[in-house]
Design an enzyme around this catalytic site. Structure first.
Site, PDB file in Angstrom:
ATOM      1  N   ASP A 240      -5.223  -6.299   3.809  1.00 30.56           N
ATOM      2  CA  ASP A 240      -3.823  -5.885   3.781  1.00 30.56           C
ATOM      3  C   ASP A 240      -3.229  -7.650   3.398  1.00 30.56           C
ATOM      4  O   ASP A 240      -4.052  -8.224   4.031  1.00 30.56           O
ATOM      5  CB  ASP A 240      -2.860  -5.597   5.294  1.00 30.56           C
ATOM      6  CG  ASP A 240      -1.826  -4.964   5.216  1.00 30.56           C
ATOM      7  OD1 ASP A 240      -0.555  -6.298   5.329  1.00 30.56           O
ATOM      8  OD2 ASP A 240      -1.053  -4.394   6.071  1.00 30.56           O
TER       9      ASP A 240
ATOM     10  N   ASP B 180      -4.206  -9.178  -1.281  1.00 24.50           N
ATOM     11  CA  ASP B 180      -2.471  -9.199  -1.775  1.00 24.50           C
ATOM     12  C   ASP B 180      -2.693  -8.127  -2.856  1.00 24.50           C
ATOM     13  O   ASP B 180      -3.519  -8.241  -3.926  1.00 24.50           O
ATOM     14  CB  ASP B 180      -1.811 -10.566  -2.504  1.00 24.50           C
ATOM     15  CG  ASP B 180      -0.918 -10.239  -2.677  1.00 24.50           C
ATOM     16  OD1 ASP B 180      -0.354  -9.062  -3.204  1.00 24.50           O
ATOM     17  OD2 ASP B 180       0.004 -11.402  -3.472  1.00 24.50           O
ATOM     18  N   VAL B 181      -2.219  -7.049  -3.030  1.00 23.41           N
ATOM     19  CA  VAL B 181      -2.722  -6.171  -3.150  1.00 23.41           C
ATOM     20  C   VAL B 181      -2.260  -6.047  -5.067  1.00 23.41           C
ATOM     21  O   VAL B 181      -2.139  -5.421  -5.967  1.00 23.41           O
ATOM     22  CB  VAL B 181      -2.555  -4.868  -3.555  1.00 23.41           C
ATOM     23  CG1 VAL B 181      -2.464  -4.068  -1.684  1.00 23.41           C
ATOM     24  CG2 VAL B 181      -0.924  -4.138  -2.839  1.00 23.41           C
TER      25      VAL B 181
ATOM     26  N   TYR C 132      12.464   0.571  -6.965  1.00 22.29           N
ATOM     27  CA  TYR C 132      11.304   1.396  -5.710  1.00 22.29           C
ATOM     28  C   TYR C 132      11.663   2.015  -6.345  1.00 22.29           C
ATOM     29  O   TYR C 132      10.288   3.385  -6.166  1.00 22.29           O
ATOM     30  CB  TYR C 132      12.453   1.088  -4.433  1.00 22.29           C
ATOM     31  CG  TYR C 132      11.493   2.135  -3.420  1.00 22.29           C
ATOM     32  CD1 TYR C 132      10.878   1.142  -2.811  1.00 22.29           C
ATOM     33  CD2 TYR C 132      12.048   3.131  -3.414  1.00 22.29           C
ATOM     34  CE1 TYR C 132       9.494   1.438  -1.681  1.00 22.29           C
ATOM     35  CE2 TYR C 132      10.579   3.681  -2.071  1.00 22.29           C
ATOM     36  CZ  TYR C 132      10.202   3.113  -1.037  1.00 22.29           C
ATOM     37  OH  TYR C 132       9.444   3.942  -0.345  1.00 22.29           O
TER      38      TYR C 132
ATOM     39  N   LYS D  90       7.944   4.267  -7.428  1.00 23.58           N
ATOM     40  CA  LYS D  90       7.224   5.618  -6.490  1.00 23.58           C
ATOM     41  C   LYS D  90       7.285   6.946  -7.957  1.00 23.58           C
ATOM     42  O   LYS D  90       6.113   7.636  -7.476  1.00 23.58           O
ATOM     43  CB  LYS D  90       8.579   5.679  -5.826  1.00 23.58           C
ATOM     44  CG  LYS D  90       7.710   4.907  -4.456  1.00 23.58           C
ATOM     45  CD  LYS D  90       6.729   5.045  -3.712  1.00 23.58           C
ATOM     46  CE  LYS D  90       6.767   3.499  -2.729  1.00 23.58           C
ATOM     47  NZ  LYS D  90       5.475   3.799  -1.732  1.00 23.58           N
TER      48      LYS D  90
ATOM     49  N   THR E  93       9.464   3.077  11.004  1.00 25.57           N
ATOM     50  CA  THR E  93       8.413   1.745  10.349  1.00 25.57           C
ATOM     51  C   THR E  93       9.116   0.932  10.767  1.00 25.57           C
ATOM     52  O   THR E  93      10.404   0.654  10.338  1.00 25.57           O
ATOM     53  CB  THR E  93       7.620   2.174   9.723  1.00 25.57           C
ATOM     54  OG1 THR E  93       8.428   1.536   8.467  1.00 25.57           O
ATOM     55  CG2 THR E  93       6.753   3.482   9.397  1.00 25.57           C
TER      56      THR E  93
HETATM   57  N1  LIG Z   1       9.003   3.908   6.176  1.00 25.40           N
HETATM   58  C1  LIG Z   1       9.509   5.103   5.009  1.00 25.40           C
HETATM   59  O1  LIG Z   1      10.440   5.638   5.619  1.00 25.40           O
HETATM   60  C2  LIG Z   1       9.214   5.291   4.362  1.00 25.40           C
HETATM   61  C3  LIG Z   1       9.206   6.334   3.084  1.00 25.40           C
HETATM   62  C4  LIG Z   1       8.747   6.984   1.758  1.00 25.40           C
HETATM   63  C5  LIG Z   1       7.457   5.867   1.441  1.00 25.40           C
HETATM   64  N2  LIG Z   1       7.601   4.736   2.224  1.00 25.40           N
HETATM   65  C6  LIG Z   1       6.331   3.912   1.588  1.00 25.40           C
HETATM   66  O2  LIG Z   1       5.474   3.900   2.603  1.00 25.40           O
HETATM   67  C7  LIG Z   1       4.264   2.859   2.312  1.00 25.40           C
HETATM   68  C8  LIG Z   1       4.476   2.247   4.027  1.00 25.40           C
HETATM   69  O3  LIG Z   1       5.416   1.542   4.300  1.00 25.40           O
HETATM   70  P1  LIG Z   1       5.529   1.602   5.952  1.00 25.40           P
HETATM   71  O4  LIG Z   1       7.055   2.072   6.241  1.00 25.40           O
HETATM   72  O5  LIG Z   1       4.915   1.601   6.486  1.00 25.40           O
HETATM   73  O6  LIG Z   1       5.529  -0.615   6.062  1.00 25.40           O
HETATM   74  P2  LIG Z   1       5.803  -1.240   6.793  1.00 25.40           P
HETATM   75  O7  LIG Z   1       6.096  -2.147   6.393  1.00 25.40           O
HETATM   76  O8  LIG Z   1       5.307  -0.335   7.989  1.00 25.40           O
HETATM   77  O9  LIG Z   1       4.150  -0.985   6.097  1.00 25.40           O
HETATM   78  C9  LIG Z   1       3.672  -1.977   4.551  1.00 25.40           C
HETATM   79  C10 LIG Z   1       2.323  -2.469   4.907  1.00 25.40           C
HETATM   80  O10 LIG Z   1       1.847  -2.818   3.639  1.00 25.40           O
HETATM   81  C11 LIG Z   1       1.570  -4.365   3.379  1.00 25.40           C
HETATM   82  N3  LIG Z   1       1.843  -4.827   2.563  1.00 25.40           N
HETATM   83  C12 LIG Z   1       3.265  -5.085   1.468  1.00 25.40           C
HETATM   84  N4  LIG Z   1       2.945  -5.726   0.224  1.00 25.40           N
HETATM   85  C13 LIG Z   1       1.396  -6.033   0.308  1.00 25.40           C
HETATM   86  C14 LIG Z   1       0.606  -6.578  -0.772  1.00 25.40           C
HETATM   87  N5  LIG Z   1       1.441  -7.117  -1.780  1.00 25.40           N
HETATM   88  N6  LIG Z   1      -0.362  -6.300  -0.567  1.00 25.40           N
HETATM   89  C15 LIG Z   1      -1.236  -5.926   0.299  1.00 25.40           C
HETATM   90  N7  LIG Z   1      -0.369  -5.358   1.723  1.00 25.40           N
HETATM   91  C16 LIG Z   1       0.718  -5.494   1.442  1.00 25.40           C
HETATM   92  C17 LIG Z   1       2.520  -5.207   4.136  1.00 25.40           C
HETATM   93  O11 LIG Z   1       1.567  -6.000   5.393  1.00 25.40           O
HETATM   94  C18 LIG Z   1       2.463  -3.772   5.664  1.00 25.40           C
HETATM   95  O12 LIG Z   1       1.729  -4.085   6.479  1.00 25.40           O
HETATM   96  C19 LIG Z   1       5.288   1.846   1.430  1.00 25.40           C
HETATM   97  O13 LIG Z   1       4.242   2.015   0.337  1.00 25.40           O
HETATM   98  C20 LIG Z   1       6.538   3.172   1.911  1.00 25.40           C
HETATM   99  O14 LIG Z   1       7.554   2.270   0.199  1.00 25.40           O
HETATM  100  C21 LIG Z   1       7.344   4.777   2.928  1.00 25.40           C
END
Ligand SMILES: NC(=O)c1ccc[n+]([C@@H]2O[C@H](COP(=O)([O-])OP(=O)(O)OC[C@H]3O[C@@H](n4cnc5c(N)ncnc54)[C@H](O)[C@@H]3O)[C@@H](O)[C@H]2O)c1
Length: 270
Positions: free
Chosen positions: A46, A73-74, A168, A172, A203
């Site tokens: 992360d 950083d991914v 986005y 996805k 989240t």
């Molecule tokens: N929360 C929702 O409602 C929801 C719904 C559908 C999909 N998602 C997907 O679930 C995944 C997680 O989302 P979340 O809601 O837990 O978000 P979040 O922001 O709580 O967590 C995302 C994590 O990804 C890390 N991150 C972001 N960019 C990065 C990078 N370039 N390199 C390394 N790490 C990086 C951040 O530091 C964070 O720890 C995402 O892919 C999001 O698109 C979330």
């Protein structure tokens, strides 16, 4: 283990090594907790290294010893190579890759409003990051004749709303395609590839919407609540387990039934 006792499950991942991108927060964090509790060695990759280190210490206090942090950083291939190297060096291989790290665009943008730079930024984290991690992980999984790849997509891959943007949604939907494409070449090595497709999950990312907006969204979900990160982590853990060896190329929707109804409005349950 008090906090993690809510899972009430027996360890089924002992001896397995997992790498979870975006593991410091939200869905990724719940996934790290869940896999660690089930006995896996877990590498958290992360950007938020301090938060990831806090989680590592928290898990250690709860008896999960084998947690490592890769500052990564991914969207940077060199950092991805280094994270997978660290995993190999520390635990001797990699069995489970969970691509969770993701970003969305700051504002609601239509196709004519979104510039190419922003479109590429989102695709580079969400899609290219997943692809590059998969590319690094596959040789290690082929060596072991075992692998589990789980990618996190979104209901934005299959439907649209006021919240999604072209970048986005595209990223996805592409992740779901990438997930399926792997099946052809890698199934014979014992490697499965699946995606989970969350709807609204509580989240830091979704809490930015504000309380009122979240309540409105809740009314469109048949089960009557926003999902918890643990709802998604449970599905990821199953797809990562030995038990899921005959499931591959699938996209599992975790949305409280939201994508199964049209114009559900405020009258759910009637
Ligand atoms: N929360 C929702 O409602 C929801 C719904 C559908 C999909 N998602 C997907 O679930 C995944 C997680 O989302 P979340 O809601 O837990 O978000 P979040 O922001 O709580 O967590 C995302 C994590 O990804 C890390 N991150 C972001 N960019 C990065 C990078 N370039 N390199 C390394 N790490 C990086 C951040 O530091 C964070 O720890 C995402 O892919 C999001 O698109 C979330």
């Amino acid at each position: 283990m008090a906090k993690l006792d809510r899972y009430k499950i027996s360890p089924r991942m002992v001896g397995r090594t997992a790498l979870v991108t975006g593991g410091a927060s939200g869905i990724g964090r719940a996934t790290v907790e869940r896999l660690a509790y089930e006995g896996a060695n877990v590498v958290i990759a992360d950007l938020q290294t301090a938060l990831a280190q806090e989680l590592r210490v928290e898990l250690k206090v709860q008896g999960c010893e084998h947690i490592s942090v890769a500052s990564c950083d991914v969207s940077d291939e060199e950092q991805i190579v280094a994270a997978v190297e660290l995993t190999k060096r520390t635990y001797g291989g990699l069995d489970i890759l969970v691509n969770v790290a993701g970003v969305s665009s700051p504002s609601r943008q239509t196709a004519t409003e979104m510039d190419l730079q922003e479109f590429r930024r989102v695709l580079s984290v969400n899609l290219e990051g997943s692809f590059l991690f998969i590319r690094q992980a596959l040789p290690l999984m082929i060596d072991k004749r075992f692998g589990r790849i789980v990618n996190v997509t979104s209901t934005a891959a299959v439907m649209t709303s006021d919240r999604t943007t072209p970048a986005y949604s595209s990223s996805k939907a592409a992740i779901a395609g990438l997930t399926r494409q792997l099946v052809y070449a890698y199934s014979r090595f014992g490697i499965t590839s699946n995606s989970v497709c969350p709807g609204h999950i509580k989240t830091p990312l979704s809490l930015r919407l504000g309380e009122e907006s979240l309540r409105a969204r809740e009314r469109t979900i048949p089960v009557g609540r926003i999902g918890d990160p643990e709802d998604v982590a449970a599905a990821i853990a199953f797809l990562s387990s030995d038990e899921a060896s005959f499931i591959t190329g699938q996209m599992l929707v975790i949305d409280g039934g939201q994508t199964t109804v049209i114009n559900y409005g405020e009258s759910h349950g009637e």
